[in-house]
Write an enzyme that holds these catalytic residues in place. Structure first.
Site, PDB file in Angstrom:
ATOM      1  N   LYS A   1     -34.279 -33.283  16.430  1.00 15.82           N
ATOM      2  CA  LYS A   1     -33.837 -32.457  17.552  1.00 15.82           C
ATOM      3  C   LYS A   1     -33.323 -31.090  17.134  1.00 15.82           C
ATOM      4  CE  LYS A   1     -34.677 -35.776  20.253  1.00 15.82           C
ATOM      5  NZ  LYS A   1     -33.844 -36.606  21.053  1.00 15.82           N
TER       6      LYS A   1
HETATM    7  C1  LIG Z   1     -34.066 -40.453  15.636  1.00 17.42           C
HETATM    8  C2  LIG Z   1     -34.854 -40.403  16.894  1.00 17.42           C
HETATM    9  N1  LIG Z   1     -36.068 -40.947  16.919  1.00 17.42           N
HETATM   10  C3  LIG Z   1     -36.811 -40.961  18.031  1.00 17.42           C
HETATM   11  C4  LIG Z   1     -36.342 -40.429  19.210  1.00 17.42           C
HETATM   12  C5  LIG Z   1     -37.209 -40.458  20.420  1.00 17.42           C
HETATM   13  O1  LIG Z   1     -37.732 -39.182  20.685  1.00 17.42           O
HETATM   14  P1  LIG Z   1     -38.222 -38.818  22.149  1.00 17.42           P
HETATM   15  O2  LIG Z   1     -37.042 -38.979  23.042  1.00 17.42           O
HETATM   16  O3  LIG Z   1     -38.707 -37.425  22.060  1.00 17.42           O
HETATM   17  O4  LIG Z   1     -39.285 -39.792  22.484  1.00 17.42           O
HETATM   18  C6  LIG Z   1     -35.068 -39.843  19.228  1.00 17.42           C
HETATM   19  C7  LIG Z   1     -34.475 -39.254  20.443  1.00 17.42           C
HETATM   20  O5  LIG Z   1     -35.010 -38.606  21.167  1.00 17.42           O
HETATM   21  C8  LIG Z   1     -34.329 -39.797  18.038  1.00 17.42           C
HETATM   22  O6  LIG Z   1     -33.139 -39.220  17.996  1.00 17.42           O
HETATM   23  N1  LIG Z   2     -33.209 -39.941  21.995  1.00 17.47           N
HETATM   24  C1  LIG Z   2     -32.489 -38.899  22.617  1.00 17.47           C
HETATM   25  C2  LIG Z   2     -32.418 -39.108  24.086  1.00 17.47           C
HETATM   26  C3  LIG Z   2     -32.574 -37.814  24.793  1.00 17.47           C
HETATM   27  O1  LIG Z   2     -33.828 -37.302  24.487  1.00 17.47           O
HETATM   28  P1  LIG Z   2     -34.230 -35.790  24.768  1.00 17.47           P
HETATM   29  O2  LIG Z   2     -35.311 -35.491  23.799  1.00 17.47           O
HETATM   30  O3  LIG Z   2     -34.684 -35.756  26.162  1.00 17.47           O
HETATM   31  O4  LIG Z   2     -33.022 -34.946  24.564  1.00 17.47           O
HETATM   32  C4  LIG Z   2     -31.163 -38.688  21.929  1.00 17.47           C
HETATM   33  O5  LIG Z   2     -31.101 -38.884  20.734  1.00 17.47           O
HETATM   34  O6  LIG Z   2     -30.188 -38.330  22.541  1.00 17.47           O
END
Ligand SMILES: Cc1ncc(COP(=O)(O)O)c(C=O)c1O
Ligand SMILES: N[C@@H](CCOP(=O)(O)O)C(=O)O
Length: 429
Positions: A107
């Site tokens: 992120k």
């Molecule tokens: C470590 C990790 N893996 C996978 C995901 C899943 O990603 P997405 O929400 O984009 O599917 C997240 C949170 O979004 C995460 O923090």
């Molecule tokens: N897995 C995420 C949940 C929120 O996902 P986002 O990509 O929409 O911000 C987290 O780690 O908080």
């Protein structure tokens, strides 16, 4: 570039307006009006380009001229000042490590990119913006870090009490300044629902400019498409058919990969690797979308029962199920399977994964049972963010990187809330 709402009941708007609003007035997610493929020569020569050149070429059609070219280049250079290495696991599987940024989660890229876009728009706009974020673990820390000290921006992070790892909690509750953490008595979907409800609440929106730094916001979501290009750049000379296995929760990351594919990146297939939160796995099997409350797992950042971005994935496939099925496979795994995968990666390949990456590895293996490809699973967070689980499974101590050590002894500061009304009261104060 103009953006439209996927609910189709709000006017099309600019990049700036879409970023500042987060969600369209009809509650829809914004989506670009067009995605124009890049020249074939871009991919033919991609290995000669730097990551920042790749990122700029890939994203500029969505942002320039609202953000001028030179400003966008600077935003990208500041955002991408760490590595994105691909590590071989075996002949058919590699992993793309997305955890080398300041909070050691993928992120970091979207959060840093969006913070700088908002910072740019705030130079001309004197109104303060309140950024609301729901997190199941990693978004909160990345947004807190990315937005710390950004002028005119207050950040309010909602996280589910007791359902994030100790280090994730430290990362999102210890920075202070313009960052406040709200500890919600509920699950991630409750946090996400409260955030979406706040956007529709006139009593709030008439008094403050609210936006979101979740992947519903296009400035948080779109830069995630860079990862797939960076992996391709590193693997192109070695492998022809490349597929990606993406540990998925809110489905923003995998959906950004599909935008990269629309831009012309040769991706053979996507694999959505899920934990017990299997709403999309069920949809792919039944064509019936039934969101359900999220359940707690050891890959907690993927504990999402109603993934926000699935609607964008449907749009990218023209709402055609056969087209989606040809491009996406989806699997779900239990915590025991995830632990076994962590151990297998360590014992057989001396690779220390985190629980999310381990789910991605399982997705890669499942796809390879019936298909030929080189599969890249995304390592979305550093294993030490889930220290207890990882050390317990591999029975070894794992060294803490400086980014994690820096928060270990800080004191948590959070405000407990248990209802939407309490969130509203907090925001109005
Ligand atoms: C470590 C990790 N893996 C996978 C995901 C899943 O990603 P997405 O929400 O984009 O599917 C997240 C949170 O979004 C995460 O923090
Ligand atoms: N897995 C995420 C949940 C929120 O996902 P986002 O990509 O929409 O911000 C987290 O780690 O908080």
């Amino acid at each position: 570039m103009k953006y439209y709402s996927l609910n189709k009941k709000a006017p099309n708007t600019t990049f700036e307006d879409a970023v500042v609003r987060g969600l369209a007035p009809d509650k829809g997610l914004y989506f670009p009006e067009s995605i124009t493929p890049l020249d074939a020569s871009f991919f033919e020569t991609i290995e000669d380009k730097s990551n920042t050149e790749i990122a700029y070429e890939a994203i500029k059609q969505f942002i320039v001229p609202e953000i001028p070219e030179d400003v966008l280049k600077t935003i990208i250079e500041e955002t991408l000042n760490f590595d994105f290495p691909v590590v071989d696991i075996n002949e058919n599987i590699s992993t793309l490590e997305l955890f080398h940024g300041p909070t050691m989660a993928f992120k970091d890229v979207g959060a840093r990119f969006m913070a700088r876009c908002l910072g740019y728009f705030n130079k001309t706009n004197t109104n303060n913006v309140t950024v609301l974020v729901a997190t199941s673990g990693d978004t909160g820390g990345a947004v807190a870090n990315g937005f710390l000290g950004v002028k005119g921006v207050n950040v309010v992070i909602l996280y589910p009490s007791g359902k994030v790892s100790d280090i994730q909690e430290k990362q999102l509750t210890t920075l202070g300044k313009n960052i406040t953490a709200l500890e919600v008595d509920g699950v991630f979907d409750d946090c996400q629902d409260m955030v979406k409800r706040a956007f529709m609440d006139e009593a709030l929106t008439s008094k403050m400019q609210l936006t979101s730094a979740n992947s519903i916001n296009i400035a948080r979501w779109l830069p995630q498409l860079f990862y797939y290009m960076f992996a391709y750049k590193q693997l192109k000379s070695k492998h022809k058919d490349i597929a990606f296995s993406v540990p998925s929760g809110n489905f923003g990351n995998i959906c950004a990969g599909m935008v990269a594919q629309k831009l012309g990146l040769p991706i053979k297939h996507f694999i959505a690797a899920n934990n017990a939160n299997d709403t999309v796995v069920n949809y792919m099997a039944t064509q019936s979308y039934n969101p359900k409350p999220s359940v707690q797992t050891i890959s907690n950042a993927m504990d999402v029962g109603n993934p926000s971005n699935f609607i964008r994935i449907l749009e990218l496939h023209d709402n055609n199920f056969e087209a989606l099925q040809a491009n996406l496979s989806s699997y779900s795994y239990t915590d025991d399977e995830t632990k076994a995968a962590l151990l297998e990666l360590y014992n057989d390949f001396t690779y220390v994964a985190d629980p999310h990456g381990a789910v991605g590895y399982l997705g890669a293996k499942a796809y390879l049972e019936n298909n030929d490809a080189h599969v890249v699973f995304l390592e979305t967070a550093h294993p030490t963010k889930f220290l207890d689980i990882v050390e317990d499974v591999i029975r070894e101590n794992v060294d803490l990187p400086p980014q994690i050590e820096a928060v270990m002894d800080k004191e948590k500061v959070a405000v407990a809330i248990s209802s939407y009304e309490e969130l509203k009261d907090f925001l109005l104060k």
